[in-house]
Design a protein around this motif. Structure first.
Motif, short mmCIF file in Angstrom:
data_model
loop_
_atom_site.label_atom_id
_atom_site.label_comp_id
_atom_site.label_asym_id
_atom_site.label_seq_id
_atom_site.Cartn_x
_atom_site.Cartn_y
_atom_site.Cartn_z
N VAL A 127 0.70 -1.06 0.06
CA VAL A 127 -0.08 -0.16 0.13
C VAL A 127 1.08 1.15 -0.23
CG1 VAL A 127 -1.81 1.35 1.26
CG2 VAL A 127 -1.85 -1.26 1.22
N LEU A 128 0.98 2.02 -0.98
CA LEU A 128 1.76 3.32 -1.17
C LEU A 128 1.10 4.34 -0.33
CD1 LEU A 128 2.87 3.14 -4.74
CD2 LEU A 128 3.99 2.30 -3.07
N PRO A 129 2.03 5.33 0.24
CA PRO A 129 1.56 6.02 0.99
C PRO A 129 1.15 7.52 0.54
CG PRO A 129 4.09 6.26 0.86
CD PRO A 129 3.60 5.12 0.07
N ILE A 130 0.23 7.34 -0.73
CA ILE A 130 -0.32 8.57 -1.43
C ILE A 130 -1.58 8.63 -0.79
CG2 ILE A 130 -1.07 9.34 -3.64
CD1 ILE A 130 1.10 7.63 -4.72
N PRO A 131 -2.06 9.82 -0.32
CA PRO A 131 -3.39 9.93 0.07
C PRO A 131 -4.58 9.61 -0.86
CG PRO A 131 -1.92 12.02 0.71
CD PRO A 131 -1.33 11.14 -0.28
N ASP A 132 -5.46 8.91 -0.37
CA ASP A 132 -6.77 8.61 -1.08
C ASP A 132 -7.19 9.96 -1.50
OD1 ASP A 132 -9.16 7.65 -1.72
OD2 ASP A 132 -9.59 6.90 0.07
N GLY A 133 -7.68 9.71 -3.01
CA GLY A 133 -8.15 11.06 -3.70
C GLY A 133 -7.27 12.05 -4.34
N GLU A 134 -6.02 11.75 -4.06
CA GLU A 134 -4.99 12.59 -4.44
C GLU A 134 -4.00 12.09 -5.46
OE1 GLU A 134 -2.98 14.86 -1.26
OE2 GLU A 134 -4.82 15.02 -0.23
N LEU A 135 -4.55 10.68 -5.95
CA LEU A 135 -3.46 10.23 -6.97
C LEU A 135 -3.36 10.89 -8.21
CD1 LEU A 135 -1.87 7.46 -7.55
CD2 LEU A 135 -3.79 6.63 -8.14
N MET A 136 -2.29 11.11 -8.77
CA MET A 136 -1.84 11.72 -10.07
C MET A 136 -0.98 11.08 -10.66
SD MET A 136 -4.15 14.33 -9.99
CE MET A 136 -3.45 15.36 -11.45
N PRO A 137 -1.08 11.19 -12.14
CA PRO A 137 -0.04 10.36 -13.03
C PRO A 137 1.16 11.26 -13.16
CG PRO A 137 -1.69 11.52 -14.47
CD PRO A 137 -2.17 11.72 -12.67
N THR A 138 1.90 11.29 -12.11
CA THR A 138 3.29 12.08 -11.87
C THR A 138 4.56 11.34 -12.32
OG1 THR A 138 3.75 11.68 -9.74
CG2 THR A 138 2.32 13.76 -10.35
N PRO A 139 5.36 11.82 -12.90
CA PRO A 139 6.78 11.08 -13.17
C PRO A 139 7.05 10.19 -11.60
CG PRO A 139 6.98 13.26 -13.99
CD PRO A 139 5.92 13.14 -13.24
N GLU A 140 7.28 10.63 -10.67
CA GLU A 140 7.53 9.99 -9.35
C GLU A 140 6.55 8.82 -9.13
OE1 GLU A 140 8.93 13.80 -9.47
OE2 GLU A 140 6.79 13.50 -9.54
N ILE A 159 -1.39 5.65 -15.01
CA ILE A 159 -0.12 5.52 -14.38
C ILE A 159 0.60 4.29 -14.82
CG2 ILE A 159 1.50 5.14 -12.57
CD1 ILE A 159 -0.78 7.36 -11.14
N VAL A 160 -0.23 2.90 -14.98
CA VAL A 160 0.17 1.79 -15.34
C VAL A 160 0.48 1.93 -16.78
CG1 VAL A 160 -0.28 -0.76 -15.56
CG2 VAL A 160 -0.62 0.63 -13.46
N ARG A 161 -0.54 2.51 -17.61
CA ARG A 161 -0.32 2.49 -19.03
C ARG A 161 1.06 3.25 -19.48
NH1 ARG A 161 -4.33 6.25 -21.54
NH2 ARG A 161 -3.06 7.90 -20.54
N ASP A 162 1.08 4.35 -18.73
CA ASP A 162 2.44 5.30 -18.99
C ASP A 162 3.60 4.72 -18.73
OD1 ASP A 162 0.43 7.15 -19.95
OD2 ASP A 162 0.94 8.50 -18.05
N ALA A 163 3.56 3.78 -17.75
CA ALA A 163 4.86 2.98 -17.41
C ALA A 163 4.95 1.87 -18.07
CB ALA A 163 4.46 2.31 -15.62
N ALA A 164 4.25 1.41 -18.85
CA ALA A 164 4.16 0.12 -19.48
C ALA A 164 5.34 0.04 -20.70
CB ALA A 164 2.95 -0.17 -20.56
N ASP A 165 5.62 1.24 -21.34
CA ASP A 165 6.68 1.29 -22.28
C ASP A 165 7.95 1.35 -21.57
OD1 ASP A 165 4.89 1.38 -24.60
OD2 ASP A 165 5.00 3.51 -24.54
#
Length: 190
Positions: A77-90, A126-132
């Motif tokens: 479980v990653l420590p990103i707050p619920d409702g704040e997930l963004m497709p960032t490079p990190e 995020i997963v789509r962008d990570a796939a490549d």
């Protein structure tokens, strides 16, 4: 070459891997394959009374108990707050780390263009962008070796998409439905 597959389910909130991919995960585990769950947020908003660290700890405990019913080997479980997930490079880099570190053969995640929860759509993006990057770009996240071949990526719709959704693959989960239901039942806070 091993016949054991490494399967990773990447969702937005603790409880979603069980709800949306619990049966297929239990089937894979029963066949001797390795299954890991990753949620990209901590679930801190998912209760009508509890909040903060108390809720985060409870949801992680529920997730760990749910995983036992399904044969899931690891639940992150990653420590990103619920409702704040963004497709960032990190976040994309962390997803690349998770997929590569598990040496995934199969990745299951949300549809990036689904009509549902914004965190679910963003998890899919995020997963789509990570796939490549997972197999083709070894210099991206070089601390984790790139995979020799790209995993198979499977999409799961969230509940908001169920009316318009038409699956490409259907797998009979009758033999493991009790495991899925027990896993879902562990999420009493939900």
């Amino acid at each position: 070459m091993s016949n054991i597959l490494n399967v990773i389910v990447i969702a937005a909130h603790p409880d979603e891997p069980e709800i949306y991919a619990g049966a297929i995960s239990a089937l894979y585990a029963e066949m001797g394959h390795r299954v890991k769950f990753v949620t990209l947020t901590d679930g801190c908003c998912g209760h009508h009374e509890m909040c903060g660290e108390e809720l985060i700890a409870r949801r992680k405990q529920e997730a760990d108990e749910a995983a036992k019913h399904l044969g899931v080997l690891e639940y992150v479980v990653l420590p990103i707050p619920d409702g704040e997930l963004m497709p960032t490079p990190e976040v994309r880099k962390e997803v690349i780390r998770q997929i590569r570190g598990w040496e995934a053969d199969i990745v299951i995640t949300f549809h990036p263009d689904g009509p549902g929860h914004v965190d679910n759509r963003n998890a899919g993006k995020i997963v789509r962008d990570a796939a490549d990057f997972v197999a083709k770009v070894p210099n991206a996240v070089p601390e984790v070796p790139s995979l020799k071949k790209s995993p198979i990526f499977l999409l799961m719709p969230d509940y908001a998409a169920r009316a318009a959704y038409s699956p490409d693959i259907v797998i009979d989960a009758g033999s493991v439905i009790e495991k899925k239901l027990r896993a879902c039942d562990e999420h009493a806070s939900q």
